[in-house]
Design an enzyme around this catalytic site. Structure first.
Site, short mmCIF file in Angstrom:
data_model
loop_
_atom_site.label_atom_id
_atom_site.label_comp_id
_atom_site.label_asym_id
_atom_site.label_seq_id
_atom_site.Cartn_x
_atom_site.Cartn_y
_atom_site.Cartn_z
CG ASP A 40 -0.27 0.11 2.55
OD1 ASP A 40 0.80 -0.51 2.72
OD2 ASP A 40 -0.80 0.80 3.45
CD GLU B 118 4.06 1.11 7.19
OE1 GLU B 118 4.74 1.41 8.17
OE2 GLU B 118 3.72 1.92 6.31
#
Ligand code: BES
Ligand code: MN
Ligand code: MN
Length: 462
Positions: free
Chosen positions: A94, A158
């Site tokens: 991400d 994250e």
């Protein structure tokens, strides 16, 4: 002899395939996998699927997409011999939102290569660095095979706090059994001065809401007679630092570890050019807690920063309004032995206590994370240090980084495992900013260094 023969074979393979290695990364960078914005949910799935396919192609025995309450986790294994150490590679696919788009010289999800750098959101943080591990696996598999058993765990949350990864780790302790965690999600001092991150800060993140009157008011009819939540919020925030830029929240520093003079000396021996630092950022002077150097301010001291503040009228022209509400997002970076939960509570207590009668204050905690320090006398660190020596011809300098990777302390707690932070980013890579980039040199050299880590760790890791 054997070793140098082997490493030149790897170098040759990387060189012969570099164009494809770069093009595959570019394909991954085209997928706008922004975890914070649900508009991109489909792209999150596409990025996970891309990695699943590429891991399969590189030669893992098993790869799966593990669904979570949020974005999926890609898990893979290449297990060769139970007597060899097992390396668990962690990374994230991400990326941070690319806003503000207008400040990018080229669109964030249309990667371009300029002056040897790949420009795109996620180029360095963390797709470029994750993908080095996929290509390191391919390179080993296409030569003599892997040196250690390898597991991959690549998450998609994250940048939003890794909540579901925490659950995944707690539920899959056996599956994730390993000897060390290998992470490329940090940086080096420069390409001439390689370094290994041995400290990360923790985090408390809160959102505050200040409410004054029950509706927006005419700022002439009421101004001066009713508390303006924006004025109040600014004053409250300003009071959180004293004249020495020390944080004023009672108890905030109670658990902060003080380093010995010896440790501080070592930390300040790392090359750092203050002039260059200032020029790079376009500032006349640095700012921070009195009595500490810039490296200490980011490495070993906690901080408090407003990340965003809003309220009232911000459209074109002027509107005379005394707003009903004001908001801010505030992050605190923590150092050992501060605890995220405790600091968030200290903040909440203090911030509500300093509010004047005329307003109501709400504090909403967001994600947090604990700080981490990684010992340099471990076999993990030694294998990483030797890997830099092999690939860069230089001994890396241990550094304490200001950023946070909350799962590092979670792995320590839940799996009892130390992490090795083998990152290759540069300060100039603009992570989280417009025009993020990653050097082609760092990308290819990183692949070589990762392979050298596996080779060294196989000898001393178990
Ligand atoms: N890769 C960064 C962390 C990082 C950056 C560590 C630079 C050391 C040097 C990571 O993706 C990140 O951005 N972490 C967040 C924390 C998270 C809880 C949102 C951060 O540090 O703000
Ligand atoms: Mn990252
Ligand atoms: Mn990040």
């Amino acid at each position: 002899m054997e070793q140098s023969g082997q490493s030149s074979r790897f170098q040759e393979y990387i060189k012969n395939n570099q164009e494809r290695f770069i093009n595959e990364l570019i394909e991954l960078l085209k997928i706008p996998s922004v975890s914070a914005d649900s508009k991109f949910n489909k792209d999150m799935g596409r990025a996970a699927e891309f990695l699943r396919q590429k891991l399969a192609d590189a030669g893992v025995d098993k790869v799966e997409i593990c669904e979570t309450e949020g974005h999926p986790i890609v898990y893979a294994e290449k297990m060769v011999d139970p007597s060899l150490p097992t390396v668990l590679v962690y990374g994230h696919y991400d990326v941070q939102p690319a806003d503000p788009y207008e400040l990018w010289d080229s669109p964030p999800f249309e990667p371009v290569i300029k002056d040897g750098k790949i420009y795109a959101r996620g180029a360095c943080d963390d797709k470029g660095q994750v993908y080095m591990h996929v290509k390191a696996l391919e390179t080993m598999m296409q030569n003599e095979g892997v040196f250690c058993n390898i597991k991959f765990m690549i998450e998609g949350e994250e940048e939003v706090g890794s909540d579901n990864l925490e659950i995944f780790v707690k539920n899959n302790r056996e599956k994730l059994a390993a000897d060390v965690i290998l992470i490329s999600d940090t940086g080096i001092i420069s390409v001439d001065t390689p370094s290994i991150t041995v400290g990360l800060r923790g985090m408390s993140y809160v959102e505050v809401e200040v409410t004054g009157p029950n509706r927006d008011l005419h700022s002439g009819r009421y101004g001066g007679a009713v508390a303006n939540p924006i004025n109040i919020l600014c004053k409250m925030i300003a009071s959180l630092h004293d004249e020495n830029n020390h944080i004023t929240i009672p108890g905030f520093y109670d658990k902060v570890q003080t380093l010995s003079e010896e440790e501080r000396k070592t930390l300040n021996e790392a090359p750092f050019d203050l002039q260059e630092f200032k020029e790079d950022l376009g500032i006349k002077d640095v700012w921070g807690e009195k009595g500490y150097t810039t490296d200490e301010r980011t490495g070993i001291r906690p901080t408090l920063d407003v990340n965003g503040i809003w309220g009232g009228y911000i459209g074109e022209g002027a509107k005379t309004v005394l707003p009903s509400k004001a908001y801010a997002k505030i992050s605190m970076r923590l150092v050992p032995d501060q605890s995220s939960k405790e600091v968030t509570e200290l903040f909440r207590k203090h911030f509500t206590s300093i509010a004047p009668e005329g307003v109501e204050v709400k504090v909403k905690p967001h994600h947090g994370g604990e700080p981490a320090v990684i010992p340099t006398d471990s076999v993990h660190y030694q294998a990483a240090s030797a890997a830099f020596e092999d690939a860069w011809g230089k001994t890396p300098i241990p550094t304490r980084d200001g950023g946070s990777i909350p799962i590092v302390s979670l792995f320590q707690k839940e799996l009892g495992l130390d992490s090795v932070l083998l990152g290759f980013g540069l300060d100039s890579d603009n992570i989280h900013s417009p025009n993020e980039k990653y050097g082609v040199f760092n990308y290819l050299k990183g692949i070589e260094t990762i392979i050298a880590f596996h080779r060294n760790y196989a000898k001393i890791g178990k």
